[in-house]
Design an enzyme around this catalytic site. Structure first.
Site, PDB file in Angstrom:
ATOM      1  CG  HIS A   1       4.384   0.685   6.264  1.00 14.77           C
ATOM      2  ND1 HIS A   1       3.589  -0.056   5.422  1.00 14.77           N
ATOM      3  CD2 HIS A   1       4.456   1.931   5.719  1.00 14.77           C
ATOM      4  CE1 HIS A   1       3.189   0.716   4.405  1.00 14.77           C
ATOM      5  NE2 HIS A   1       3.700   1.922   4.563  1.00 14.77           N
TER       6      HIS A   1
ATOM      7  CB  CYS B   1       2.587  -3.845   9.506  1.00 12.67           C
ATOM      8  SG  CYS B   1       2.441  -2.450   8.352  1.00 12.67           S
TER       9      CYS B   1
ATOM     10  CB  CYS C   1       1.052  -5.561   1.877  1.00 16.35           C
ATOM     11  SG  CYS C   1      -0.277  -4.788   2.822  1.00 16.35           S
ATOM     12  CG  ASN C   2       2.385  -8.740   7.375  1.00 11.98           C
ATOM     13  OD1 ASN C   2       2.619  -9.813   7.914  1.00 11.98           O
ATOM     14  ND2 ASN C   2       3.348  -7.898   7.049  1.00 11.98           N
ATOM     15  CB  THR C   3      -3.093  -5.308   5.475  1.00  9.36           C
ATOM     16  OG1 THR C   3      -2.294  -4.735   6.521  1.00  9.36           O
ATOM     17  CG2 THR C   3      -4.549  -5.032   5.758  1.00  9.36           C
TER      18      THR C   3
ATOM     19  CB  SER D   1      -0.892   0.009   1.244  1.00  8.91           C
ATOM     20  OG  SER D   1      -0.080  -0.123   2.392  1.00  8.91           O
TER      21      SER D   1
ATOM     22  CE1 TYR E   1      -4.486  -0.738  -0.177  1.00 10.44           C
ATOM     23  CE2 TYR E   1      -3.435  -2.878   0.019  1.00 10.44           C
ATOM     24  CZ  TYR E   1      -3.880  -1.833  -0.768  1.00 10.44           C
ATOM     25  OH  TYR E   1      -3.721  -1.886  -2.135  1.00 10.44           O
TER      26      TYR E   1
HETATM   27  N1  DGL Z   1       2.383  -2.448   4.780  1.00 11.46           N
HETATM   28  C1  DGL Z   1       1.101  -2.973   5.071  1.00 11.46           C
HETATM   29  C2  DGL Z   1       1.169  -4.285   5.850  1.00 11.46           C
HETATM   30  O1  DGL Z   1       2.160  -4.988   5.765  1.00 11.46           O
HETATM   31  C3  DGL Z   1      -0.040  -2.130   5.531  1.00 11.46           C
HETATM   32  C4  DGL Z   1       0.002  -0.666   5.773  1.00 11.46           C
HETATM   33  C5  DGL Z   1      -1.385  -0.017   5.605  1.00 11.46           C
HETATM   34  O2  DGL Z   1      -1.675   0.312   4.454  1.00 11.46           O
HETATM   35  O3  DGL Z   1      -2.154   0.112   6.571  1.00 11.46           O
HETATM   36  O4  DGL Z   1       0.249  -4.674   6.500  1.00 11.46           O
END
Ligand code: DGL
Length: 280
Positions: free
Chosen positions: A207, A205, A91-93, A28, A59
């Protein structure tokens, strides 16, 4: 750290890949750059397209339906346009919600990212693990299943920390990091029953590894962090074993949405070897 990347049993190696076919990494925002960093170490010769759905960021505060629609729609269009040899949902989400669905429709190997609960369970000495993710990730049944399978005899404390996504994005733009988001996340986990015994924290996450230093200070000594980036890079290396690589155009970053891409972003992307920057 190793991860339970949602990759194997369906991911088919693409022995037929064209040498110039890129790896497409998708997130994201800038979180997936933590995965790119590890991919570069193992496959420096691999052409890469990094795609950030900045128009959809964050996300974590969206519904499952919204996330699934964005991720499958965008990856469908991107795969058609760029013909990647492999897609990594960094991205985990997005992975915990949409990976199965994306695999159903795309004929390209897809490597996902899921919370590194398995290695965390092997590392903890106190038996208490903290998990920091987005609000959407921490409520996923996929996370329940990982907990049940790998950490049934541990205490897993989950906390949704959207402020950390903003802080990581700001840090990579070269802006000051909101310290209260970092300390707030640590305090929230510590305040849960058993939280004082946390010795291992899953950064669920992509990030969050960008803030590992700041989080380390907030949790204090004796806490170790685990995330999936290295394991994902190893999985990508395995799935592309024996393939030829030829970088014919500079690696680039794609951003969804409109408007100018800030200069601060461009500088940071160059640091990650992404010389081209485009809107998608
Ligand atoms: N980087 C994303 C993750 O690994 C999510 C960040 C987001 O968009 O809230 O979950």
């Amino acid at each position: 750290m190793a991860s339970d990347s949602l990759s194997a049993p369906h991911a088919k190696p693409t022995a037929w890949a064209r040498p110039a076919a890129p790896i497409l990494l998708f997130d994201s925002g800038v979180g997936g750059l933590t995965v790119l960093d590890e991919v570069r170490k193992l496959l420096p010769q691999a052409p890469v397209i990094y795609a950030a759905d900045t128009a959809g960021l964050p996300y974590g505060s969206k519904t499952e339906a919204q996330i699934a629609a964005r991720v499958s729609g965008l990856l469908g269009r991107m795969t058609e346009r760029f013909h990647p040899r492999l897609v990594c949902i960094a991205c985990n989400t997005a992975s915990t919600i949409a990976l199965g669905m994306v695999r159903e429709v795309l004929e390209v190997p897809i490597v996902g990212t899921v919370p590194a609960i398995k290695p965390a369970a092997a590392m903890t000495r106190t038996g208490v693990i903290g998990l920091l993710g987005t609000q959407a990730t921490i409520r996923q049944a996929y996370v329940d299943r990982l907990e049940h399978e790998f950490a049934a005899d541990k205490l897993l404390l989950r906390h949704g920390a959207p402020g950390l996504v903003d802080a990581a994005e700001a840090k990579l733009r070269g802006e000051p990091v909101d310290g209260s988001a970092i300390t707030g996340a640590a305090e929230a986990l510590r305040a849960m029953p058993g939280g004082e015994r946390i010795d291992t924290v899953v950064l669920a996450c992509t990030h969050f590894p960008l803030l590992e230093e700041e989080l380390g200070r907030a949790f204090g000594p004796g806490v170790r962090f685990v995330h999936g980036a290295q394991g994902i890079a190893r999985q990508i290396e395995r799935l592309t074993t024996g393939q030829e690589w030829s970088r014919q155009v500079p690696d680039r970053a794609l951003f969804t949405g409109a408007g100018n891409i800030p200069d601060a972003y461009r500088a940071m992307l160059t640091h990650f070897g992404l010389r081209g920057v485009e809107r998608f």
